[in-house]
Design an enzyme around this catalytic site. Structure first.
Site, short mmCIF file in Angstrom:
data_model
loop_
_atom_site.label_atom_id
_atom_site.label_comp_id
_atom_site.label_asym_id
_atom_site.label_seq_id
_atom_site.Cartn_x
_atom_site.Cartn_y
_atom_site.Cartn_z
CG LEU A 4 41.59 31.12 38.44
CD1 LEU A 4 41.29 29.34 38.20
CD2 LEU A 4 42.87 31.44 38.87
CG ASN B 132 30.62 44.43 45.42
OD1 ASN B 132 30.45 44.79 47.00
ND2 ASN B 132 30.25 43.58 44.96
CG ASP C 15 36.90 38.75 46.28
OD1 ASP C 15 37.03 37.60 44.97
OD2 ASP C 15 36.07 39.15 46.11
#
Ligand code: DOR
Length: 432
Positions: A62, A277, A304
């Site tokens: 966030l 990633n 993610d």
């Protein structure tokens, strides 16, 4: 008393799908049954919709405090609600890092002010994410941290990870491991393979991820404590987890929608929007992720959600930031790539996106039953739509899915009995 009656929908739970109405009073589900009526209740018509327990995202970024240019808790949780998430867990790679209780309580306070999806902070394993010294884990737990992770960075020291896992388990909590051996990554910018060779980019091999998955499994087995593996991306890593589970190791794991929707060819043209990633892997790995979701090896789908500003992506591929925004496409990608092709049942989708993440982190979420909070995600599973930039709620726009044709759309999101999203539009606080 505040009463909300959800009528004519099909309720989806891990045990099955059934046409049922739901009555909530003051934010709590009080009755689930056929043809319910309630005097004075606001009616939400769910005809043609499937009603899931509110979706739970156990892994997102966030960016607040510190990187408010990319995302704020307010914009991020609005985007989460739009995507059907009623509870989200945010990673600690903020500035300052969430490695102490004042940052943990700041995040909780900002989330309450925002009033959208509920926020459960994940505290850092190590001070400053430096991998040297354990953070104040117990302090953060007292102020609302629900798990610990250095996500974004691996915990390279085996002994630090061992101590963190043992300490977390003593508090009934779990460490979420971002698995990456940085020496083996060796500055690889995308998955090692044909596409990397064609593009002339350095490859990041799956063994860089899997050697640390293996270490975490062995530590969990040795200590007899749980560990959770973040964003698993490839078949060999999933196989390690499958075998560990079969011999009783307390390992759980998540994958993300991009690992079952895309492969490394999405990086062609030096498309930095597809740089994440761990990196997008081969087609065989994408299929292995779907098999892991199907056979129960993978416990959860997490977004993610990783917002980045335009500058971080409008540059050379090897210098571009890793990450994509995920809240607003996760559910539709799962319906499009998993449910519609017959790979997953709705019951299993409900486990992966709600019940299981809530269970792994012991959150008060993921249950659609009397006595539970009225957190619901109402979706039209047949709606076909195109994801466009105009409707993104997140402050950042870094997604490789712009223009994607998707099936399945969140129509309404209800959290604590408040309608946060109505007809796919986020409601301002006073409207909700
Ligand atoms: O793609 C990623 N982005 N992977 C991570 O592990 C970190 C994240 C971020 O914070 O941007």
């Amino acid at each position: 008393m505040n009463r909300l009656l959800i009528k004519n929908g099909t309720v989806v739970r891990p045990q099955g799908c059934e046409p049922l109405d739901i009555l909530a009073e003051d934010g709590v589900i009080v009755k689930i049954g056929k043809k319910l009526d309630a005097e004075g209740a606001e009616i939400l018509d769910a005809a043609g919709l499937h009603v899931f327990p509110g979706l739970v995202d156990m892994h997102c970024h966030l960016r607040e405090p510190g990187f408010e240019g990319k995302e704020e808790i307010r914009t991020g949780t609005a985007a989460a609600a739009k995507g059907g998430f009623t509870s989200v867990c945010c990673m600690p790679n903020t500035a300052p890092v969430n490695d102490n209780s004042s940052v943990t309580s700041f995040i909780k306070m900002r989330a309450e002010d925002a009033g959208f999806a509920k926020v459960y902070p994940i505290g850092a394993v190590s001070k400053g994410l430096m991998g040297k010294e354990l953070a104040e884990m117990d302090q953060m737990r007292r102020f609302g941290a629900v798990a610990f992770s250095d996500d974004g960075c691996p915990v390279s020291s085996g002994v630090l990870m061992k101590n963190a896992m043992q300490y977390a388990a003593g508090m009934g909590m779990v460490v979420i491991s971002h698995c990456e051996d940085l020496d083996l990554v060796d500055d690889g910018a995308m998955n090692e393979g044909l596409t990397a060779s064609i593009l002339g980019l350095r490859g990041n091999p799956t063994v860089a991820e899997n050697s640390m998955i293996a270490r975490e499994i062995l530590l969990a087995e040795y200590l007899g404590v749980p560990v959770h593996i973040a964003h698993v991306s490839n078949g060999a890593g999933i196989q390690l987890i499958r075998e560990a589970k079969a011999r009783g190791v307390k390992v759980t794991c998540e994958t993300c929608p991009h690992y079952f929707s895309l492969n490394d060819e999405a990086c062609m043209g030096y498309n930095t929007l597809a740089k994440v990633n761990p990196p997008l892997r081969s087609e065989a790995d994408r299929l292995a992720v779907i098999e892991g979701l199907r056979d129960g090896t993978i416990d959860a789908i997490a977004t993610d959600h990783a917002p980045h500003g335009a500058d971080a992506k409008n540059c050379e591929f090897d210098r571009a930031a890793n990450g994509l925004i995920g809240f607003e496409t996760a559910f539709a990608l799962a319906v499009t790539h998993l449910v519609k092709p017959g790979q997953l049942t709705l019951e299993r989708l409900c486990e992966l996106m709600s019940a299981n993440p809530a269970r792994i982190l012991s959150l008060p979420a993921g249950r659609l039953e009397a006595g539970a909070a009225c957190d619901l995600t109402l979706a039209d599973l047949e709606e076909r739509w195109v994801f466009t930039e105009a409707e993104i709620e997140s402050k950042s726009k870094n997604t490789p899915f712009l223009g994607a044709e998707l099936t399945g759309r969140v129509r309404h999101t209800v959290a604590g009995g408040r309608i946060l999203v109505r007809d796919a539009k986020v409601q301002k606080k006073e409207e909700a």
